[in-house]
Design a protein around this motif. Sequence first.
Motif, PDB file in Angstrom:
ATOM      1  N   ALA A 209       7.983  82.828 107.723  1.00 26.74           N
ATOM      2  CA  ALA A 209       9.246  82.561 108.423  1.00 26.74           C
ATOM      3  C   ALA A 209      10.388  83.346 107.805  1.00 26.74           C
ATOM      4  O   ALA A 209      11.290  83.822 108.520  1.00 26.74           O
ATOM      5  CB  ALA A 209       9.550  81.066 108.387  1.00 26.74           C
ATOM      6  N   LEU A 270       4.300  81.700 114.178  1.00 29.06           N
ATOM      7  CA  LEU A 270       5.720  82.016 114.264  1.00 29.06           C
ATOM      8  C   LEU A 270       5.989  83.027 115.376  1.00 29.06           C
ATOM      9  O   LEU A 270       7.002  82.928 116.083  1.00 29.06           O
ATOM     10  CB  LEU A 270       6.203  82.558 112.923  1.00 29.06           C
ATOM     11  N   HIS A 311       6.281  73.412 115.754  1.00 35.29           N
ATOM     12  CA  HIS A 311       5.791  74.755 116.087  1.00 35.29           C
ATOM     13  C   HIS A 311       4.445  74.704 116.815  1.00 35.29           C
ATOM     14  O   HIS A 311       3.972  75.735 117.305  1.00 35.29           O
ATOM     15  CB  HIS A 311       5.653  75.594 114.819  1.00 35.29           C
TER      16      HIS A 311
END
Length: 506
Positions: A209, A270, A311
């Motif tokens: 991230a 991500l 997520h």
Amino acid sequence: MDKHYEPTDRTDEPQITLRGPGELADALPYMLGYHPTDSIVMVALHGSSGRFGGRLRLGIPRSPGEWPPVARQLAESLIEGSERRGSRPDGIVLFLCQDPGDGETSRLVMERLRPLAQRLRTACGALDVPVYEALCISDGRYWSYCCPDERCCPLEGTALVAPGTSVMAAAAAYAGIQVRGSLRAMEARLEPWTTSAARAQEEALDSAAAVIVPRILAGDGRRQVADETIALALGLLRRIQASSADPGPAGADAADDGLITHDEAAAVILGLQDRETRDRAAEWMEGPDAAPALRLWRALARRCVRSYAEHAAPPLTLAGWVAWSTGDEPAARVAIGLALRKDPDYLFARLLHQACNENLDPETLRQCLRSERASRTADRSAALASEARPSPPAEPAHSGGSGYQKESTQPGTPVGAAGTGLCPGTQENPGGGEVWGIAGATPGRRPRASETAAPPGRRAGGRRVRPPAGKKSVRPAGTRDRSAGGRGRAGEESGSGARRDAPGDG
């Protein structure tokens, strides 16, 4: 809470007659495709013969204080949904399914849920639709809340018939209908890790991230991140495809987990948070790519551990989409329901949920995704061909004091074609941001500030910057002028829906 409405008005399905509460209880998992756990299930009945209509399932609210409003909402959802899809139901069958907790017996479960059953019966009666039967199913036994006769409905309950020995089981086997185990077991395959490996996966997500998110937000790195994510995901898909799958779910999931490193999982998870990247990944929906793609999305959902639980919405929704596209609607509902539990505002999941509830054909969305892929391939080929051509001679600098300078404008964001129904992509919004939905659906959320910035070649508000009269704007080499009839994409986010307050489920 998880809720779905499921129409069942197909006339080409096998027809059987169920007699008595025992056969109704036995038929429930065949109607849903799995054994519901911790669930309220309501089934609409139509006509004098009691033909099954729409079905609705909701997780049982833990707090009894929620039962009155939930009961009213469920009654309204089932009855109004039936009316929209054909006719008002003549009656309803109700099931409350919950296994005993620690120190509890199945009979105590039945008594504890009795007020909920009464609330649901009252709510349906208030809308002039009677509940013909209300059953509690717990730990392999069932009770009727409607029958006071202990000779047929004893206080200790009645044991369910042995699996595979009933009329419904025979009819289901003849029709090729499978029961996929319990809802709890299906959800467990998609839940995040809780083992010691979860810490290492979280650390990998933190590290990824710190690198990937700034690149996406910077704008100029977004496309590169998307290409890297798709390339990595495709490599993982091929790796899974080349492996031999374990016949058992637990063994297969463990084997898939072993094929993906923490860093690889973190990078793809991500990257999939970007909507356009996720849409490209949704194209692995059929043929030889579908099965390994489903395994990949399940594995990535399990890697969304701890602080990265939200997520999981993209991989869970992709798992639901692939399952629905390949005809496994029960698995699709479970995955979509979990996605909405993680993020109730995740529009792709909401719209897929609506599509399942509306009994839409996934082929509509498949066609749109195929068109997207073909369009992207054509654009790439055109760009490569343009780069191979020699550049035209530079034009003389403009002089005349007008202050005008030539500017390159990017092609406008493709607009969804009206009437295409369920399609991916975004639709240009004069105020910036995104418009999502089945052609004409209302936006699901306000655009973030980062989404409202005017794209190159446009002023704020979405209007294209036009040169003075007599001048021509210059488009980048290899791009298409969509104002001259170029074909665009349709508006995003496949069908989610008839949910009022809660995610859909399986």
